[in-house]
Design a protein around this motif. Structure first.
Motif, PDB file in Angstrom:
ATOM      1  N   TRP A  82       0.650  -1.251  -0.089  1.00  0.00           N
ATOM      2  CA  TRP A  82      -0.039   0.179  -0.007  1.00  0.00           C
ATOM      3  C   TRP A  82       0.757   1.130   0.082  1.00  0.00           C
ATOM      4  CZ3 TRP A  82       1.568   2.558   4.302  1.00  0.00           C
ATOM      5  CH2 TRP A  82       2.153   1.739   5.529  1.00  0.00           C
ATOM      6  N   GLY A  83       2.345   1.027   0.053  1.00  0.00           N
ATOM      7  CA  GLY A  83       3.093   2.324   0.533  1.00  0.00           C
ATOM      8  C   GLY A  83       3.070   3.276  -0.773  1.00  0.00           C
ATOM      9  N   ILE A 100       2.054  -5.158  -7.433  1.00  0.00           N
ATOM     10  CA  ILE A 100       1.273  -4.447  -6.662  1.00  0.00           C
ATOM     11  C   ILE A 100      -0.132  -4.438  -7.198  1.00  0.00           C
ATOM     12  CG2 ILE A 100       0.992  -2.036  -5.647  1.00  0.00           C
ATOM     13  CD1 ILE A 100       3.543  -3.696  -4.753  1.00  0.00           C
ATOM     14  N   PRO A 101      -1.138  -4.735  -6.376  1.00  0.00           N
ATOM     15  CA  PRO A 101      -2.586  -4.824  -6.802  1.00  0.00           C
ATOM     16  C   PRO A 101      -2.929  -3.527  -7.426  1.00  0.00           C
ATOM     17  CG  PRO A 101      -2.406  -5.369  -4.224  1.00  0.00           C
ATOM     18  CD  PRO A 101      -1.138  -5.000  -4.886  1.00  0.00           C
ATOM     19  N   GLU A 102      -3.822  -3.803  -8.433  1.00  0.00           N
ATOM     20  CA  GLU A 102      -4.291  -2.685  -9.264  1.00  0.00           C
ATOM     21  C   GLU A 102      -4.606  -1.409  -8.551  1.00  0.00           C
ATOM     22  OE1 GLU A 102      -2.409  -3.907 -12.459  1.00  0.00           O
ATOM     23  OE2 GLU A 102      -3.623  -1.944 -12.481  1.00  0.00           O
ATOM     24  N   HIS A 103      -5.372  -1.889  -7.625  1.00  0.00           N
ATOM     25  CA  HIS A 103      -6.375  -0.586  -6.979  1.00  0.00           C
ATOM     26  C   HIS A 103      -5.231   0.277  -5.975  1.00  0.00           C
ATOM     27  CE1 HIS A 103      -6.214  -3.932  -3.972  1.00  0.00           C
ATOM     28  NE2 HIS A 103      -6.624  -2.960  -2.855  1.00  0.00           N
TER      29      HIS A 103
END
Ligand code: P6P
Length: 334
Positions: A82-83, A100-103
């Motif tokens: 999330w960083g 890293i997740p798309e959102h």
């Protein structure tokens, strides 16, 4: 009373005073350091937290995973999603990079880690650790592929390890020296305790797994034979030996009091240049050792000059006090 310097203060001062640390890299290091605190907590609790023993799964290396291998890997993945400073992560425990997740926001860095190095020691209460390395994606690409990770170790912008032992310590470099932090368990903060860590240039101590002796190449056979010959041999002095089977513990001992760590190529698997992994063990430890004034080679060339052909490439490792590493490298080239 000299004020204690926390990791956060140290990193901000590095950034402000020396311009050595871009803000997004500082945030990444703080995130990894926080994840290492969480891993230390699980490692230190051991049986009390029911985290010892095998996970019943295997990793991409074909090695049986310990429960704590999986726990440590998950902690690092979750902490760094999330960083907003990473494009992707790669772990010794996983075959492919973790996007890293798309959102989630992305950034220009690539993080590689061995989440729990030496984990075979967990169930017998011997020091283990986390090793990590940071690269920048080419052209700041925030949709990196595996190929973007395949950069020589000299491109690293940061590297470090946490060693979970009698003290929990975090050792870091950004290319401007090596610094050590000790975990204050009451406050839960990393406190600067070792400035400018330096590997002594000479040593009387070597680390190698002697049970593999019959499989080593001739230069290693000769060199170790001369170490064992001691005062009466050509090196003219006695040597002591250590083998912890936890690279983080060996490197920490060497950066503290000197030594040479060796994991040579092994004739049992001629296709493999060595056991240790270039991206997750060789490169980060080489960066740290060189920044502390030591040397790190594969016997023939500087480890950080090797351009990886794959994420899980193996490498022979000779690192530590520069006098000894230069000597064994000379035997390979003699
Ligand atoms: P051996 C741990 O599995 C590791 O990758 C390093 O941390 C350590 O130095 C080495 O392997 C130990 O290997 O063959 O002695 O068990």
């Amino acid at each position: 009373m000299s004020s204690r310097i926390s990791l956060s203060r140290f990193l901000i001062e590095e950034q402000r005073l020396h311009g050595a640390l871009p803000p997004d890299l500082r945030l990444l290091i703080e995130t990894v350091a926080r994840a290492c605190k969480a891993i230390a907590h699980s490692v230190n609790k051991g049986a009390l937290a029911g985290v010892l023993g095998d996970a019943g799964t295997g990793n991409v290396q074909g090695e049986a995973q310990k429960k704590l291998d999986v726990i440590a890997n998950d902690i690092l993945l979750e902490a760094n999603e999330w960083g907003g400073n990473l494009g992707a992560m790669a772990s010794e425990e996983m075959e492919l990079p973790h996007s890293i997740p798309e959102h989630m926001p992305r950034g220009r860095y690539l993080l590689m880690f061995d989440p729990l190095d030496g984990s075979s020691n967990i169930d017998v209460n011997i020091s283990v650790g986390t090793i990590f390395s940071v690269l920048e994606a080419p052209e700041g690409n925030t949709q990196p592929t595996e190929a973007d990770f395949l950069q020589a170790g000299s491109h690293q912008v940061a590297a470090g390890y946490a060693v979970y032992g009698p003290q929990n310590m975090l050792v870091l470099t950004f290319g401007h020296g090596v610094y050590g932090f000790t975990l204050d368990r009451e406050l839960g903060s990393w406190v600067l305790t070792h400035r400018n860590m330096t590997v002594p240039a000479t040593t009387g101590e070597f680390a190698i797994n002697m049970s593999n002796q019959r499989h080593w190449e001739a230069p290693v056979q000769r060199y170790v034979g001369e170490l064992l010959a001691g005062k009466e041999g050509p090196l003219g002095k006695d040597y002591n030996m250590r083998w912890v089977a936890s690279m983080v513990a060996e490197v920490h001992r060497i950066i503290t009091r000197g030594g040479i760590f060796m994991y040579p190529k092994d004739a049992r698997d001629p296709a493999k240049p060595g056991k240790l992994r270039l991206m997750y063990e060789g490169n980060p430890m080489a960066f740290i050792i060189e920044q502390a004034g030591g040397l790190a080679t594969d016997g023939h060339r500087r480890i950080m000059d090797i351009v990886p052909q794959g994420l899980h490439e193996r490498v022979a490792v000779f690192l530590g006090s520069k006098e000894e590493v230069a000597r064994v490298t000379g035997y390979h080239q003699g």
